[in-house]
Design a protein around this motif. Structure first.
Motif, PDB file in Angstrom:
ATOM      1  N   TRP A  22       0.836  -1.214   0.000  1.00  0.00           N
ATOM      2  CA  TRP A  22       0.000   0.000   0.000  1.00  0.00           C
ATOM      3  C   TRP A  22       0.868   1.259   0.000  1.00  0.00           C
ATOM      4  O   TRP A  22       0.590   2.210  -0.741  1.00  0.00           O
ATOM      5  N   SER A  26       0.852   3.893  -3.006  1.00  0.00           N
ATOM      6  CA  SER A  26       0.341   5.237  -2.743  1.00  0.00           C
ATOM      7  C   SER A  26       1.424   6.309  -2.777  1.00  0.00           C
ATOM      8  O   SER A  26       1.117   7.494  -2.792  1.00  0.00           O
ATOM      9  N   PRO A  28       3.447   7.284  -5.278  1.00  0.00           N
ATOM     10  CA  PRO A  28       3.307   8.165  -6.442  1.00  0.00           C
ATOM     11  C   PRO A  28       2.103   9.094  -6.331  1.00  0.00           C
ATOM     12  O   PRO A  28       2.116  10.188  -6.881  1.00  0.00           O
ATOM     13  N   SER A  29       1.073   8.694  -5.637  1.00  0.00           N
ATOM     14  CA  SER A  29      -0.103   9.561  -5.511  1.00  0.00           C
ATOM     15  C   SER A  29       0.221  10.811  -4.704  1.00  0.00           C
ATOM     16  O   SER A  29      -0.358  11.868  -4.937  1.00  0.00           O
ATOM     17  N   LYS A  30       1.158  10.702  -3.761  1.00  0.00           N
ATOM     18  CA  LYS A  30       1.574  11.896  -3.017  1.00  0.00           C
ATOM     19  C   LYS A  30       2.291  12.872  -3.942  1.00  0.00           C
ATOM     20  O   LYS A  30       2.061  14.078  -3.897  1.00  0.00           O
ATOM     21  N   LYS A  31       3.161  12.346  -4.811  1.00  0.00           N
ATOM     22  CA  LYS A  31       3.838  13.205  -5.780  1.00  0.00           C
ATOM     23  C   LYS A  31       2.817  13.775  -6.751  1.00  0.00           C
ATOM     24  O   LYS A  31       2.885  14.952  -7.113  1.00  0.00           O
ATOM     25  N   THR A  32       1.870  12.970  -7.150  1.00  0.00           N
ATOM     26  CA  THR A  32       0.823  13.442  -8.046  1.00  0.00           C
ATOM     27  C   THR A  32       0.030  14.556  -7.386  1.00  0.00           C
ATOM     28  O   THR A  32      -0.324  15.539  -8.036  1.00  0.00           O
ATOM     29  N   ALA A  33      -0.249  14.423  -6.106  1.00  0.00           N
ATOM     30  CA  ALA A  33      -0.990  15.462  -5.380  1.00  0.00           C
ATOM     31  C   ALA A  33      -0.187  16.756  -5.343  1.00  0.00           C
ATOM     32  O   ALA A  33      -0.747  17.838  -5.558  1.00  0.00           O
TER      33      ALA A  33
END
Length: 119
Positions: A22, A26, A28-33
């Motif tokens: 997990w 997740s 990459p999603s922090k970088k995406t955010a």
């Protein structure tokens, strides 16, 4: 009891593996955010610049439309063209009249010069 410990240790390992997976998914999603936040800031600034440009174009368009109201339309151009043609015709007639008047003046002048030389 050993069997329960084994099951609990397997469950703990499964939970830790699931947590690692997990976290790995997740990340990459922090970088995406953060990239999305940066994009929103940039988009807001660019939108402000574009809105200023649109406002300026609107002002310039309004100025041009105001100036165009003072220009003649097609009917006025046609009326001006007809008036110019009428003036051209009048000037032509005046030129003919002036030519004949000039001819007459020259004849009178010749007559007077001949008459003054004879006397």
């Amino acid at each position: 009891m050993n069997e329960v410990k084994e099951w609990l240790s397997l469950i703990a390992i499964a939970i830790s593996l699931a947590t690692a997976v997990w976290a790995w998914i997740s990340a990459p999603s922090k970088k995406t955010a953060s990239d999305l936040d940066l994009f929103r800031k940039t988009a807001t600034e660019e939108m402000k610049i574009l809105m200023e440009a649109v406002t300026e174009l609107g002002r310039r368009t309004q100025t041009l439309e105001g100036e165009l109201k003072h220009l003649p339309d097609a009917k006025a151009f046609m009326d001006m063209r007809l008036a110019i043609e009428q003036q051209t015709g009048k000037l032509g007639r005046m030129e003919e009249s002036l030519t004949s008047t000039s001819r007459t003046v020259l004849q009178v002048q010749d007559y007077l010069l001949k008459k003054s030389n004879v006397a």
